[in-house]
Design an enzyme around this catalytic site. Structure first.
Site, PDB file in Angstrom:
ATOM      1  N   ASP A   6      60.963  21.122 -33.094  1.00 42.53           N
ATOM      2  CA  ASP A   6      59.820  20.787 -32.166  1.00 42.53           C
ATOM      3  C   ASP A   6      59.305  21.907 -31.200  1.00 42.53           C
ATOM      4  O   ASP A   6      60.087  22.389 -30.232  1.00 42.53           O
ATOM      5  CB  ASP A   6      60.667  19.576 -31.109  1.00 42.53           C
ATOM      6  N   VAL A   7      58.053  22.267 -31.423  1.00 39.45           N
ATOM      7  CA  VAL A   7      57.583  23.225 -30.776  1.00 39.45           C
ATOM      8  C   VAL A   7      57.431  23.354 -29.491  1.00 39.45           C
ATOM      9  O   VAL A   7      56.954  24.148 -28.715  1.00 39.45           O
ATOM     10  CB  VAL A   7      56.223  23.582 -31.339  1.00 39.45           C
ATOM     11  N   TYR A  26      43.165  16.807 -27.041  1.00 44.17           N
ATOM     12  CA  TYR A  26      42.965  17.443 -28.387  1.00 44.17           C
ATOM     13  C   TYR A  26      41.668  18.576 -28.105  1.00 44.17           C
ATOM     14  O   TYR A  26      41.969  19.686 -28.435  1.00 44.17           O
ATOM     15  CB  TYR A  26      42.503  16.572 -29.444  1.00 44.17           C
ATOM     16  N   LYS A  68      42.338  22.867 -28.574  1.00 48.59           N
ATOM     17  CA  LYS A  68      41.696  23.665 -29.394  1.00 48.59           C
ATOM     18  C   LYS A  68      40.613  24.370 -28.881  1.00 48.59           C
ATOM     19  O   LYS A  68      40.636  25.803 -29.266  1.00 48.59           O
ATOM     20  CB  LYS A  68      40.785  22.557 -30.468  1.00 48.59           C
TER      21      LYS A  68
END
Length: 309
Positions: free
Chosen positions: A61-62, A153, A157
């Site tokens: 799990d990052v 999101y 990004k």
């Protein structure tokens, strides 16, 4: 000589498709994602595809401190080095910014941006020691344009793109070290069905839809011949042109277009999707969006309705 490739986000979508391609080339793979059972499936798929050494699966799990470093250590312990690191792990939450719970928004950013930063930090330390290596971050056209209802999101990004630019500047002294972005438009992966939603409806990838295999091939080409930025999809330059040159027109149209083409007709109750935990039942290479659901069955490993663990 085969390469050692680490893939974070290997359980689904582009990461899983790219793992298959790297395996078919005979590369040695270290596969990472949150769900151990799904990773075991991908490991078996890569072995069948031809991975020179049986792929290693490391549940990771990052967002957990130390987990990415432990993954790198496992790769080096097994194979002695890392040549390519592909990072595609991401989660999505749909909703107006003020209606998405604060903890959900922050977890999206923690996964999609800070997770990428953790991967970059660990990978680049290793690459600098060896003076060679390719880091490929799975980005998106939404790192260059914006759309409503995807604030976490989009924020992630855009931040990821800025981070990549800084990393290139800081590593100019090492011509053998590359930081690359692969930026597709809408891709037929399960991430949209797995997304959180606070809009009363589910999300869907906006057209024109790309097959994840096409994006995976772009990833493998980038690993062979590193490029700073690899856009995938003919619509990307059109969107960037409208966003940059005609901002008023873009902002007028993007909301209605998103509601028409980027949201599904499924009615759903508010839920956090896979933002905090994986849903192995929904993980696959493709999401089934490219097949007419009314008369064709969904591809194996996908579901027509979201199944939230």
């Amino acid at each position: 000589m085969s390469r050692v490739v680490v893939v974070t986000g290997a359980s689904s979508g582009i990461g899983r498709a790219a793992a298959h391609l790297f395996a078919a080339r005979g590369d040695r793979l270290v596969l990472a994602a949150r769900a151990p059972d799904t990773l075991a499936e991908v490991r078996a798929e890569c072995g069948a595809a031809g991975a020179e050494a049986v792929a290693v699966a490391v549940p990771t799990d990052v967002t957990v401190p130390g987990a990415v470093q432990a993954l790198a250590d496992a790769a080096v312990d097994r194979f002695g080095r890392i040549d390519v690191w592909l990072h595609t792990a991401a989660v999505i939450a749909y909703g107006r910014f003020d209606e998405v719970p604060e903890e959900v928004f922050e977890q999206v950013v923690r996964t999609d941006l800070l997770g990428a930063a953790r991967v970059a930090r660990v990978a680049l330390r290793h690459f600098r020691q060896r003076r060679t290596g390719v880091l490929i971050l799975g980005s998106s056209v939404l790192g260059q344009v914006t759309t409503p209802y995807l604030s976490g999101y989009v924020t992630s990004k855009w931040g990821q793109r800025g981070l990549a630019r800084v990393l290139r500047q800081e590593n100019r002294d090492l011509p053998g070290v590359h930081v690359c972005l692969v930026s597709p438009g809408g891709v037929d992966t399960p991430v949209y069905r797995q997304a959180a939603s606070y809009l009363g409806v589910g999300g869907r990838p906006p057209p024109p839809l790309l097959d994840p295999g096409r994006v995976a091939r772009a990833v493998v080409r980038c690993a062979d011949r590193p490029r700073r930025d690899v856009p995938v999809g003919w619509a990307n330059p059109v969107l960037r042109f409208g966003f940059t040159v005609l901002p008023g027109v873009y902002d007028t149209l993007v909301g209605p277009l998103m509601r028409r083409a980027g949201l599904d007709r499924r009615t759903v109750s508010a839920h956090d999707g896979t933002v905090f935990r994986p849903n192995p039942a929904g993980e696959a290479v493709r999401g089934g969006w490219r097949r007419p659901a009314r008369w064709r069955r969904a591809p194996a490993g996908t579901s027509e309705k979201p199944r939230i663990a």
